[in-house]
Design an enzyme around this catalytic site. Structure first.
Site, mmCIF file in Angstrom:
data_model
loop_
_atom_site.group_PDB
_atom_site.id
_atom_site.type_symbol
_atom_site.label_atom_id
_atom_site.label_comp_id
_atom_site.label_asym_id
_atom_site.label_seq_id
_atom_site.Cartn_x
_atom_site.Cartn_y
_atom_site.Cartn_z
ATOM 1 N N HIS B 103 7.722 20.857 22.807
ATOM 2 C CA HIS B 103 7.047 21.849 23.529
ATOM 3 C C HIS B 103 7.432 22.658 24.684
ATOM 4 O O HIS B 103 7.057 23.703 25.022
ATOM 5 C CB HIS B 103 5.539 21.975 23.420
ATOM 6 C CG HIS B 103 4.716 21.328 21.999
ATOM 7 N ND1 HIS B 103 4.848 22.399 21.083
ATOM 8 C CD2 HIS B 103 4.467 20.497 21.840
ATOM 9 C CE1 HIS B 103 4.286 21.649 20.026
ATOM 10 N NE2 HIS B 103 4.000 20.607 20.466
ATOM 11 N N CYS B 244 -26.880 19.029 22.485
ATOM 12 C CA CYS B 244 -28.180 20.029 22.233
ATOM 13 C C CYS B 244 -28.872 19.306 20.998
ATOM 14 O O CYS B 244 -30.112 19.292 20.906
ATOM 15 C CB CYS B 244 -27.432 21.351 21.496
ATOM 16 S SG CYS B 244 -27.572 22.742 22.661
#
Lengths: 108, 283
Positions: B103, B244
């Protein structure tokens, strides 16, 4: 030596003579207090940065002693007066004897 | 002493109405001078939710916390970005490659965070950013995968996210993603745990209100990975989901599970249009 320790410093590139500038420093460090225990109940040895200093052209600006209650990645922000062009030199002292250094030049 | 007490009282009187009024503030988020989109019109698929403006969680935090995110140096999450930059260039695995081998610089990842989770047609699966990173590691580098929620993975996500900072989130929910969107939506509206709370109960019906001392946001994930001051570390989307659900006193799904991948698709798509902020700073 604690792993992943990397000092970072932010100093303005230039200032007018006698001007007060803000300096910010941050060093990534786990700051293991020595009070904690690992999964097997054995104490984790203390490993902190115990002293931080800043010098300007050989003259001491700030000298800080640090204790185990300070959180991970200690951050210092302070002001310094710049009388002349020169170089700020920053030094962190690790419990294990390692010394981390950084320097920033400033023009007037 | 008396004077001090008086000023303190006066300060309290001024700040109190703001403190209890709730709701999002109207500040503008700029990071190193670059302006972010933190409030925008809700995407079309949210028509039935009754929310017409989507807002970044940044608006729901206190001024000090907000300020930390506005300067890259003050943002403690950037430490992880530095560390991941080193990892990016480190050769690992049997193929003796680093991320940089294929990359080049991390800048090549610009825009990537904005579109993940993304359908991978070749493999026929929905991939989160973390799954894609691990796929690269195992398939391209021949290296050990990172554990889904470990610091190395979160740091790498932060490095990739920061390349897309300021770009609008644009997660696809059509085609093969539709199935995940529907499944995620179902989870979003399902009440879990002893407290019988769904995501929507807090983040759709009550954002801007307080749940005890906590100021509820819209639960947007455009700022992830997030540096949470209480953890003194970066937190991934799935960690937050798990936290959560745990707080509803439920058995949670596992980090990286198909349920959370679907939920991430759905929640991310609710933020389509907001700027990628990662790594953000929250309480």
């Amino acid at each position: 030596m604690a792993s992943g320790v990397k000092p970072r410093v932010k100093v303005p590139g230039s200032a007018s003579a006698g001007e007060g500038i803000v300096i910010k420093t941050l060093i990534s460090h786990p700051m293991e207090s020595g009070q904690r225990k690992d999964g097997d109940g054995n104490p984790i040895p203390r490993s902190i940065i115990n002293r931080f200093t800043c010098d300007f052209n050989g003259q001491n600006v700030i000298d800080v002693k640090m204790e185990p209650a300070i959180s991970t990645n200690p951050y210092f922000e302070f002001e310094a007066t710049v009388p002349e062009a020169g170089e700020f030199k920053f030094t962190w002292y690790d419990d294990d004897g390692s010394v981390y250094e950084d320097a920033k030049a400033i023009t007037v | 002493m008396k004077f001090k007490a008086m000023t303190a009282l006066a300060a309290l009187a001024i700040s109190a109405p703001m403190l209890f009024a709730g709701g999002a503030d109207d500040d503008t988020l700029t990071i190193d001078g670059q302006e972010m989109i933190t409030k925008t019109a809700a995407p079309a698929h949210m028509a039935e939710t009754g929310i017409d403006t989507i807002m970044s969680g940044w608006h729901f935090r206190e001024d000090d916390t907000q300020a930390m995110q506005m300067d890259t140096f003050d943002n403690p999450g950037m430490i992880a970005v530095d560390q991941a930059t080193d990892a990016w260039n480190t050769v690992e695995g049997t193929a003796e490659k680093s991320c940089a081998s294929c990359h080049e610089g991390p800048e090549s990842m610009g825009g990537v965070r904005a579109v993940y989770p993304k359908w991978n047609a070749e493999a026929g699966e929905m991939r989160t950013l973390a799954m894609q990173i691990n796929n690269c590691r195992t398939e391209q580098m021949g290296a050990e995968p990172y554990k889904y929620e470990k610091a190395e993975m979160t740091a790498m996500e932060a490095l990739i996210s920061v390349q897309s900072r300021g770009m609008p989130v644009n997660v696809a929910i059509d085609g093969p993603a539709a199935e995940y969107y529907e499944k995620g939506k179902e989870i979003y509206y399902t009440r879990y745990g002893q407290l019988e709370l769904s995501c929507a109960n807090c983040h759709e019906d009550n954002y801007g209100n307080y749940i005890r001392a906590d100021h509820l946001s819209q639960g947007q994930i455009n700022g992830f990975p997030t540096y949470r001051l209480k953890n003194a570390g970066l937190v991934q989307t799935h960690n937050r989901f798990r936290g959560c659900i745990r707080d509803t006193r439920a058995e949670t799904f596992a980090v990286g599970s198909p349920e959370f991948v679907a939920l991430e698709v759905y929640v991310a798509s609710r933020g389509n249009g907001l700027s990628v902020e990662g790594p953000s700073v929250r309480q």
